[in-house]
Enzyme design. Structure first.
Site, PDB file in Angstrom:
ATOM      1  N   ARG A  35     -19.230  14.728  16.699  1.00  0.00           N
ATOM      2  CA  ARG A  35     -18.228  14.325  15.730  1.00  0.00           C
ATOM      3  C   ARG A  35     -17.089  15.099  15.157  1.00  0.00           C
ATOM      4  O   ARG A  35     -16.878  15.953  15.448  1.00  0.00           O
ATOM      5  CB  ARG A  35     -19.366  14.708  14.506  1.00  0.00           C
ATOM      6  CG  ARG A  35     -20.312  13.075  14.170  1.00  0.00           C
ATOM      7  CD  ARG A  35     -21.387  13.833  13.529  1.00  0.00           C
ATOM      8  NE  ARG A  35     -22.293  12.508  13.144  1.00  0.00           N
ATOM      9  CZ  ARG A  35     -21.988  11.380  13.210  1.00  0.00           C
ATOM     10  NH1 ARG A  35     -22.010  10.824  12.635  1.00  0.00           N
ATOM     11  NH2 ARG A  35     -23.859  10.657  13.343  1.00  0.00           N
TER      12      ARG A  35
ATOM     13  N   ASP B 175     -31.072  36.848  -1.100  1.00  0.00           N
ATOM     14  CA  ASP B 175     -32.914  36.305  -1.584  1.00  0.00           C
ATOM     15  C   ASP B 175     -34.592  37.292  -0.833  1.00  0.00           C
ATOM     16  O   ASP B 175     -35.724  37.366  -0.798  1.00  0.00           O
ATOM     17  CB  ASP B 175     -33.652  35.545  -2.108  1.00  0.00           C
ATOM     18  CG  ASP B 175     -33.561  34.378  -0.561  1.00  0.00           C
ATOM     19  OD1 ASP B 175     -34.532  33.118  -0.776  1.00  0.00           O
ATOM     20  OD2 ASP B 175     -32.259  34.529   0.021  1.00  0.00           O
TER      21      ASP B 175
ATOM     22  N   ASN C 237     -34.574  39.114   5.522  1.00  0.00           N
ATOM     23  CA  ASN C 237     -34.231  39.054   6.769  1.00  0.00           C
ATOM     24  C   ASN C 237     -32.325  39.378   6.645  1.00  0.00           C
ATOM     25  O   ASN C 237     -31.956  39.355   7.823  1.00  0.00           O
ATOM     26  CB  ASN C 237     -34.166  37.313   7.110  1.00  0.00           C
ATOM     27  CG  ASN C 237     -35.603  36.686   7.435  1.00  0.00           C
ATOM     28  OD1 ASN C 237     -35.895  37.222   8.572  1.00  0.00           O
ATOM     29  ND2 ASN C 237     -35.917  35.590   7.155  1.00  0.00           N
TER      30      ASN C 237
ATOM     31  N   ASP D 192     -28.824  30.230   0.333  1.00  0.00           N
ATOM     32  CA  ASP D 192     -29.939  29.861  -0.094  1.00  0.00           C
ATOM     33  C   ASP D 192     -30.712  30.830  -1.099  1.00  0.00           C
ATOM     34  O   ASP D 192     -31.288  31.685  -0.390  1.00  0.00           O
ATOM     35  CB  ASP D 192     -30.399  28.944   1.276  1.00  0.00           C
ATOM     36  CG  ASP D 192     -29.636  28.525   1.697  1.00  0.00           C
ATOM     37  OD1 ASP D 192     -29.153  27.632   1.243  1.00  0.00           O
ATOM     38  OD2 ASP D 192     -30.360  28.078   3.417  1.00  0.00           O
TER      39      ASP D 192
ATOM     40  N   ASP E 179     -25.551  35.673  -0.323  1.00  0.00           N
ATOM     41  CA  ASP E 179     -26.392  34.532   0.541  1.00  0.00           C
ATOM     42  C   ASP E 179     -26.175  33.719  -0.369  1.00  0.00           C
ATOM     43  O   ASP E 179     -26.108  33.533  -1.287  1.00  0.00           O
ATOM     44  CB  ASP E 179     -27.718  35.128   0.750  1.00  0.00           C
ATOM     45  CG  ASP E 179     -28.952  34.464   1.265  1.00  0.00           C
ATOM     46  OD1 ASP E 179     -28.615  34.031   2.546  1.00  0.00           O
ATOM     47  OD2 ASP E 179     -29.544  34.176   1.146  1.00  0.00           O
TER      48      ASP E 179
ATOM     49  N   ASP F  78     -36.963  12.515   8.836  1.00  0.00           N
ATOM     50  CA  ASP F  78     -35.948  14.285   9.940  1.00  0.00           C
ATOM     51  C   ASP F  78     -35.472  15.000   8.460  1.00  0.00           C
ATOM     52  O   ASP F  78     -35.993  16.131   8.179  1.00  0.00           O
ATOM     53  CB  ASP F  78     -34.576  13.307  10.507  1.00  0.00           C
ATOM     54  CG  ASP F  78     -34.908  12.762  11.540  1.00  0.00           C
ATOM     55  OD1 ASP F  78     -35.556  13.268  12.283  1.00  0.00           O
ATOM     56  OD2 ASP F  78     -33.942  12.357  11.852  1.00  0.00           O
TER      57      ASP F  78
ATOM     58  N   LYS G 189     -25.019  38.146  10.495  1.00  0.00           N
ATOM     59  CA  LYS G 189     -25.145  37.971   8.889  1.00  0.00           C
ATOM     60  C   LYS G 189     -24.311  39.766   8.399  1.00  0.00           C
ATOM     61  O   LYS G 189     -22.780  40.223   8.561  1.00  0.00           O
ATOM     62  CB  LYS G 189     -25.334  38.387   7.830  1.00  0.00           C
ATOM     63  CG  LYS G 189     -25.628  36.854   7.872  1.00  0.00           C
ATOM     64  CD  LYS G 189     -27.029  37.125   6.476  1.00  0.00           C
ATOM     65  CE  LYS G 189     -27.072  34.927   6.295  1.00  0.00           C
ATOM     66  NZ  LYS G 189     -27.609  34.712   4.647  1.00  0.00           N
TER      67      LYS G 189
ATOM     68  N   THR H  57     -23.894  33.247   5.319  1.00  0.00           N
ATOM     69  CA  THR H  57     -24.677  32.135   5.021  1.00  0.00           C
ATOM     70  C   THR H  57     -25.237  31.381   6.411  1.00  0.00           C
ATOM     71  O   THR H  57     -24.425  31.266   6.820  1.00  0.00           O
ATOM     72  CB  THR H  57     -24.510  31.248   3.959  1.00  0.00           C
ATOM     73  OG1 THR H  57     -25.608  29.863   4.177  1.00  0.00           O
ATOM     74  CG2 THR H  57     -23.585  29.886   4.268  1.00  0.00           C
ATOM     75  N   ALA H  58     -26.358  30.762   6.841  1.00  0.00           N
ATOM     76  CA  ALA H  58     -27.142  30.054   7.941  1.00  0.00           C
ATOM     77  C   ALA H  58     -26.106  29.366   8.269  1.00  0.00           C
ATOM     78  O   ALA H  58     -25.843  28.012   9.233  1.00  0.00           O
ATOM     79  CB  ALA H  58     -27.850  30.279   8.015  1.00  0.00           C
TER      80      ALA H  58
END
Length: 367
Positions: free
Chosen positions: A186, A297, A300, A124, A122, A150, A274, A229-230
């Site tokens: 983009r 970590d 989830n 983050d 993972d 934002d 994942k 990772t997301a």
């Protein structure tokens, strides 16, 4: 998940539109897993899932295997991520090749590849301190892509997560909508370029030394090392490239002719998604998941951690720490020098990897 053809060669009504394995990454990340004539404004796959949402509301389950719409999105996100990652490997020629017999005597040779083992990290709070997407957003704000208002919302959502140890569904949904609105129209090349610049400026200094050492020990043992990772695939791949890792499994955004449509393939790569991505990649790469190691970590990621033969909780949140203790998983915490200094080498890496780097990293953290 894909369902197989019926006896007469036609797909059953509930089958997900197939994604041919031989397509390019652009094809995978676009609305084009099916023919161009089948594309609709909302995307064929998106429309296919939405058309079954009403069934889900009535019966709670849809599809041949009685999956909910959310489960189908996770499955599709995982499959798209694995396919894009594999296509990137093939395009770059990084797949393990045969050993040549014409090497000069005495010439240094690479570590023999361990073809059936891999490590899945993972990102983050496991590899990167904080959320990589927040660091990315900060870099975009500095370039006037985002407003600092934002940016403050991103930071507040991350602060709540760090304090509570739990992700808020509303915060995740809000962040996803803002990100999709930003990338719509983009070019994919622009996002890759920005990812490289912001990694060098900010994210490179946020890498946990202890986790980086673990990843290197897997590489030194001849094993593949993947990020899961997301974070958008393009940014995740940049992090993997900069660290010399095998590749990345990340959230796949649809793109057509090199431009993002503002939609996702399935959903963000999260939770069950994942696990689906890791399983699909293992099939394509011939990995034995019992010999693989997963690091995270967050509670989830328990589905991904449970999928591999060895699971390691890195800087775990409260819920994952409880799960790890019950299941006997290793717990490694690099957030304080005292905790880091108490932790030895993970059992999964001892097979063929030297531990001097981990000791040195722990000493640096303690100092």
């Amino acid at each position: 998940m894909h369902t197989g053809p019926t006896g007469d060669g036609a797909h059953e009504p509930d089958a997900i539109p197939p994604v041919p394995a031989e397509q390019s990454v652009d094809a995978v990340t676009s609305t084009g897993p099916v023919g161009a004539e089948d594309r609709e404004p909302g995307g064929t796959v998106s429309n296919w899932i939405s058309s079954r949402a009403n069934r889900s509301a009535q019966s709670g389950r849809v599809g041949r295997f009685r999956q909910s719409a959310a489960e189908l999105r996770h499955s599709l996100a995982g499959e798209a991520s694995a396919q894009a990652a594999y296509a990137t490997l093939e395009r770059r020629g990084r797949l393990a090749g045969p050993v040549h017999d014409d090497d000069e005597p005495g010439a240094p040779t690479d570590v023999p590849p361990d073809l059936t083992a891999a490590a899945f990290f993972d990102v983050d709070n496991t590899l990167v301190q904080g959320a990589s997407i927040v660091h990315f957003a900060r870099g975009l704000a500095a370039r006037d892509y985002f407003s600092y208002r934002d940016m403050a919302e991103f930071a507040w959502a991350q602060a709540k997560f760090r304090i509570s140890g739990r992700e808020n569904a509303d915060d995740v949904a809000s962040g996803r909508e803002k990100a999709l609105a930003f990338i719509a129209g983009r070019s994919t090349d622009e996002l890759r370029r920005l990812g490289e610049e912001i990694f060098d400026e900010t994210i490179a200094d946020k890498i946990w030394p202890g986790t980086r050492t673990l990843a290197q020990m897997h590489l030194d043992a001849g094993q593949q090392v993947w990020l899961v990772t997301a974070t958008p695939l393009e940014l995740a791949q940049t992090i993997a490239d900069r660290l010399g890792l095998t590749g990345a499994l990340g959230t796949v955004a649809e793109s057509v002719d090199g431009k993002f449509t503002g939609r996702l393939v399935g959903d963000i790569l999260h939770g069950l998604g994942k696990a689906h991505a890791v399983r699909q990649l293992a099939v394509r790469e011939g990995l034995n998941l019992k010999r693989c190691t997963a690091y995270s970590d967050s509670h989830n990621d328990v589905p991904m951690l449970s999928l591999c033969g060895t699971a390691v909780a890195i800087n775990p949140d409260a819920d994952l720490r409880d799960v790890a203790r019950v299941r006997g998983w290793e717990i490694r915490d690099y957030r304080t020098a005292r905790k880091a200094a108490k932790i030895g080498l993970p059992t999964a890496v001892l097979l063929g990897a030297a531990g001097g780097g981990a000791v040195a990293a722990a000493r640096r953290l303690r100092d």
